[in-house]
Design an enzyme around this catalytic site. Structure first.
Site, PDB file in Angstrom:
ATOM      1  N   PHE A   1      -5.947 -38.736   0.715  1.00 54.05           N
ATOM      2  CA  PHE A   1      -5.283 -37.810  -0.216  1.00 54.05           C
ATOM      3  C   PHE A   1      -5.410 -38.275  -1.661  1.00 54.05           C
ATOM      4  O   PHE A   1      -5.000 -37.566  -2.573  1.00 54.05           O
ATOM      5  CB  PHE A   1      -3.780 -37.733   0.100  1.00 54.05           C
ATOM      6  CG  PHE A   1      -3.454 -37.204   1.454  1.00 54.05           C
ATOM      7  CD1 PHE A   1      -3.190 -35.854   1.645  1.00 54.05           C
ATOM      8  CD2 PHE A   1      -3.409 -38.046   2.558  1.00 54.05           C
ATOM      9  CE1 PHE A   1      -2.885 -35.362   2.902  1.00 54.05           C
ATOM     10  CE2 PHE A   1      -3.112 -37.557   3.822  1.00 54.05           C
ATOM     11  CZ  PHE A   1      -2.844 -36.211   3.998  1.00 54.05           C
TER      12      PHE A   1
ATOM     13  N   TYR B   1     -12.965 -30.903 -11.570  1.00 58.85           N
ATOM     14  CA  TYR B   1     -12.104 -31.218 -10.427  1.00 58.85           C
ATOM     15  C   TYR B   1     -12.694 -30.624  -9.143  1.00 58.85           C
ATOM     16  O   TYR B   1     -12.923 -31.336  -8.155  1.00 58.85           O
ATOM     17  CB  TYR B   1     -10.680 -30.699 -10.656  1.00 58.85           C
ATOM     18  CG  TYR B   1      -9.846 -30.713  -9.408  1.00 58.85           C
ATOM     19  CD1 TYR B   1      -9.587 -31.909  -8.740  1.00 58.85           C
ATOM     20  CD2 TYR B   1      -9.346 -29.531  -8.858  1.00 58.85           C
ATOM     21  CE1 TYR B   1      -8.853 -31.934  -7.567  1.00 58.85           C
ATOM     22  CE2 TYR B   1      -8.607 -29.540  -7.691  1.00 58.85           C
ATOM     23  CZ  TYR B   1      -8.364 -30.733  -7.047  1.00 58.85           C
ATOM     24  OH  TYR B   1      -7.639 -30.763  -5.880  1.00 58.85           O
TER      25      TYR B   1
ATOM     26  N   LYS C   1     -14.642 -32.568  -5.761  1.00 63.80           N
ATOM     27  CA  LYS C   1     -14.277 -32.412  -4.348  1.00 63.80           C
ATOM     28  C   LYS C   1     -15.466 -31.895  -3.542  1.00 63.80           C
ATOM     29  O   LYS C   1     -15.678 -32.302  -2.398  1.00 63.80           O
ATOM     30  CB  LYS C   1     -13.086 -31.453  -4.223  1.00 63.80           C
ATOM     31  CG  LYS C   1     -11.785 -32.016  -4.765  1.00 63.80           C
ATOM     32  CD  LYS C   1     -11.208 -33.046  -3.817  1.00 63.80           C
ATOM     33  CE  LYS C   1      -9.880 -33.588  -4.280  1.00 63.80           C
ATOM     34  NZ  LYS C   1      -9.277 -34.501  -3.306  1.00 63.80           N
TER      35      LYS C   1
ATOM     36  N   ARG D   1      -1.713 -16.007  -6.037  1.00 67.22           N
ATOM     37  CA  ARG D   1      -2.057 -17.243  -5.349  1.00 67.22           C
ATOM     38  C   ARG D   1      -1.486 -17.234  -3.927  1.00 67.22           C
ATOM     39  O   ARG D   1      -0.518 -16.524  -3.645  1.00 67.22           O
ATOM     40  CB  ARG D   1      -1.466 -18.466  -6.093  1.00 67.22           C
ATOM     41  CG  ARG D   1      -2.072 -18.719  -7.470  1.00 67.22           C
ATOM     42  CD  ARG D   1      -3.497 -19.224  -7.374  1.00 67.22           C
ATOM     43  NE  ARG D   1      -4.093 -19.419  -8.679  1.00 67.22           N
ATOM     44  CZ  ARG D   1      -4.751 -18.487  -9.362  1.00 67.22           C
ATOM     45  NH1 ARG D   1      -4.872 -17.260  -8.889  1.00 67.22           N
ATOM     46  NH2 ARG D   1      -5.295 -18.759 -10.524  1.00 67.22           N
TER      47      ARG D   1
ATOM     48  N   GLY E   1      -9.732 -20.700 -17.135  1.00 68.02           N
ATOM     49  CA  GLY E   1     -10.203 -21.126 -15.814  1.00 68.02           C
ATOM     50  C   GLY E   1      -9.391 -20.602 -14.647  1.00 68.02           C
ATOM     51  O   GLY E   1      -9.610 -21.021 -13.511  1.00 68.02           O
TER      52      GLY E   1
HETATM   53  N1  UDP Z   1       1.382 -20.379 -14.056  1.00 67.39           N
HETATM   54  C1  UDP Z   1       2.123 -19.688 -14.986  1.00 67.39           C
HETATM   55  N2  UDP Z   1       3.001 -20.376 -15.760  1.00 67.39           N
HETATM   56  C2  UDP Z   1       3.187 -21.719 -15.623  1.00 67.39           C
HETATM   57  C3  UDP Z   1       2.447 -22.432 -14.660  1.00 67.39           C
HETATM   58  C4  UDP Z   1       1.545 -21.728 -13.885  1.00 67.39           C
HETATM   59  O1  UDP Z   1       1.968 -18.478 -15.154  1.00 67.39           O
HETATM   60  O2  UDP Z   1       4.021 -22.257 -16.379  1.00 67.39           O
HETATM   61  C5  UDP Z   1       0.403 -19.641 -13.253  1.00 67.39           C
HETATM   62  C6  UDP Z   1      -1.008 -20.189 -13.339  1.00 67.39           C
HETATM   63  O3  UDP Z   1      -1.651 -19.712 -14.502  1.00 67.39           O
HETATM   64  C7  UDP Z   1      -1.599 -19.671 -12.032  1.00 67.39           C
HETATM   65  C8  UDP Z   1      -0.399 -19.707 -11.063  1.00 67.39           C
HETATM   66  O4  UDP Z   1       0.759 -19.737 -11.892  1.00 67.39           O
HETATM   67  O5  UDP Z   1      -2.020 -18.343 -12.179  1.00 67.39           O
HETATM   68  C9  UDP Z   1      -0.390 -20.921 -10.188  1.00 67.39           C
HETATM   69  O6  UDP Z   1      -0.580 -22.046 -11.006  1.00 67.39           O
HETATM   70  P1  UDP Z   1      -0.349 -23.531 -10.501  1.00 67.39           P
HETATM   71  O7  UDP Z   1      -0.582 -24.427 -11.680  1.00 67.39           O
HETATM   72  O8  UDP Z   1       0.957 -23.640  -9.799  1.00 67.39           O
HETATM   73  O9  UDP Z   1      -1.473 -23.756  -9.401  1.00 67.39           O
HETATM   74  P2  UDP Z   1      -3.082 -23.577  -9.470  1.00 67.39           P
HETATM   75  O10 UDP Z   1      -3.339 -22.176  -8.966  1.00 67.39           O
HETATM   76  O11 UDP Z   1      -3.524 -23.787 -10.867  1.00 67.39           O
HETATM   77  O12 UDP Z   1      -3.566 -24.605  -8.529  1.00 67.39           O
END
Ligand code: UDP
Length: 355
Positions: A73, A141, A145, A221, A284
């Site tokens: 991990f 990143y 992976k 997500r 991104g």
């Molecule tokens: N997100 C958001 N506000 C925040 C943090 C995250 O709108 O303060 C959004 C982010 O842009 C993505 C989703 O929430 O669309 C999930 O983001 P997170 O960073 O939790 O996980 P990721 O998908 O990047 O692994």
């Protein structure tokens, strides 16, 4: 029962794995340099403090213990950071893993479960990302992976390594006992940020863009509970008893939730009204990342238990209300302060030398 090495076992998902392995009657040895992990997370098995970048340390560890397999991990996992400092990501995530694989081969340990990510897919070509979706990562990143996945595939062919790479979608929640959980410093993930804001912490949470091609305009997500991820690893270890080669699986619920839906769910679970400002898109961020986990279900027999977002959030809320969480964060900040002070000290020494 077996003896497993858990690399990164003091981290968020790794510590949940240790608990699950212990419950299943296995022996656990954690290898973690505590760079992002927490001492308090080390509640099961032995701990060897060291880095995968240190081959001599790894050799000593493998010479001391007779491992039946390895769960790996230990990695850096913040996309934005990987864009700023890609060499650090390739060093930690690829070169260090290569060290581990070499030492595993030396000591004839041939079973590995590796933490991969949905970021290996890059911009999705379809709403649901099947396990055979093309892999075109869009950041270092995800690429780090994917490189490891390729190394595992080649190592399986050439040396008989048996490996499973599990591609996590959005890991969330905490063990319902609330003895371990997520404690990143700084926190960047949506659910813990919202939960911490609801608890009155001064979190900077925004809705990152409302102009995506989704129903409410915010990103979708697939949130999957950390214990469901741990369970999949246990099933993957069983699978590797009989399967040779390298295998990849997607781990997600198969259901998407938009940022706005997550905000609503956190308000509902906590009973706290949240005023979350809207900002622009985060670079991104694909609009839609939802897992197709058909292969994981069919081959591993994996069935996530936490299928409701409210249930996942509820476990996160429980963890974030504990003293352990507050202590872990305080310790992480102290470690960060110490590291910053070392940098300042080095800079002062440099200036003195030059002066
Ligand atoms: N997100 C958001 N506000 C925040 C943090 C995250 O709108 O303060 C959004 C982010 O842009 C993505 C989703 O929430 O669309 C999930 O983001 P997170 O960073 O939790 O996980 P990721 O998908 O990047 O692994």
């Amino acid at each position: 029962m077996a003896k497993y090495l858990v690399c990164g076992g003091a981290g968020y998902i790794g510590s949940h794995m240790c608990k699950r392995l212990h419950e299943a009657g296995h022996e656990v040895v954690v290898c973690d340099d505590l760079s992002t992990g927490h001492l308090g997370a080390l509640q099961w098995g032995l701990h060897a403090c060291g880095s995968l970048e240190d081959a001599a340390f790894l050799r000593e560890l493998f010479a001391t213990h007779d491992f039946d397999g390895v769960l790996h991990f230990a990695a850096l996992s913040v996309v934005a950071e990987s864009m700023r400092d890609p060499q650090r990501y390739y060093g930690h995530n690829v070169a260090a893993t290569l060290n581990l694989l070499r030492v595993m081969r030396e000591f004839e340990v041939s079973k590995l479960v590796f933490s991969s990510t949905a970021a290996v897919f890059g911009e999705p070509l379809s709403r649901v990302i099947a396990e055979d979706h093309p892999t075109v990562p869009v950041n270092p990143y995800g690429l780090s992976k994917l490189m490891v996945e390729q190394i595992l595939r080649d190592s399986a062919r050439a040396y008989g390594l048996r490996a499973v790479a599990l591609r996590y979608f959005n890991a969330a929640g905490a063990d319902p006992s609330a003895v371990i959980g997520e404690a990143h410093d700084p926190e960047t993930h949506l659910i813990p940020k919202l939960v911490r804001k609801a608890a009155g912490e001064g979190m900077q949470v925004t809705i990152n863009g409302t102009d995506y091609p989704t129903e409410d305009g915010t990103c979708i997500r697939d949130y999957v509970h950390v214990n469901d991820l741990a369970e999949a690893h246990l099933l993957a270890l069983d699978h590797l008893d009989n399967a040779v080669g390298m295998h990849t699986f997607n781990l997600g619920n198969g259901t998407g939730h938009s940022v706005k839906q997550v905000v609503d769910a956190v308000q509902e679970v906590t009973g706290v009204a949240l005023d979350i400002p809207v900002t622009g898109r985060r670079p991104g961020d694909p609009a839609h990342l939802v897992a197709g986990s058909k292969r994981a279900r069919a081959v591993l027999g994996w069935e996530p238990r936490y299928t409701k977002i409210a249930d996942i959030i509820e476990t996160a809320v429980r963890w974030h209300g504990t003293d352990s969480f507050r202590n872990w964060i305080a310790e992480a900040s102290e470690a960060g302060d110490a590291a910053a002070e070392t940098v300042r000290f080095d800079a002062r020494q440099q200036q003195r030398k030059q002066g």
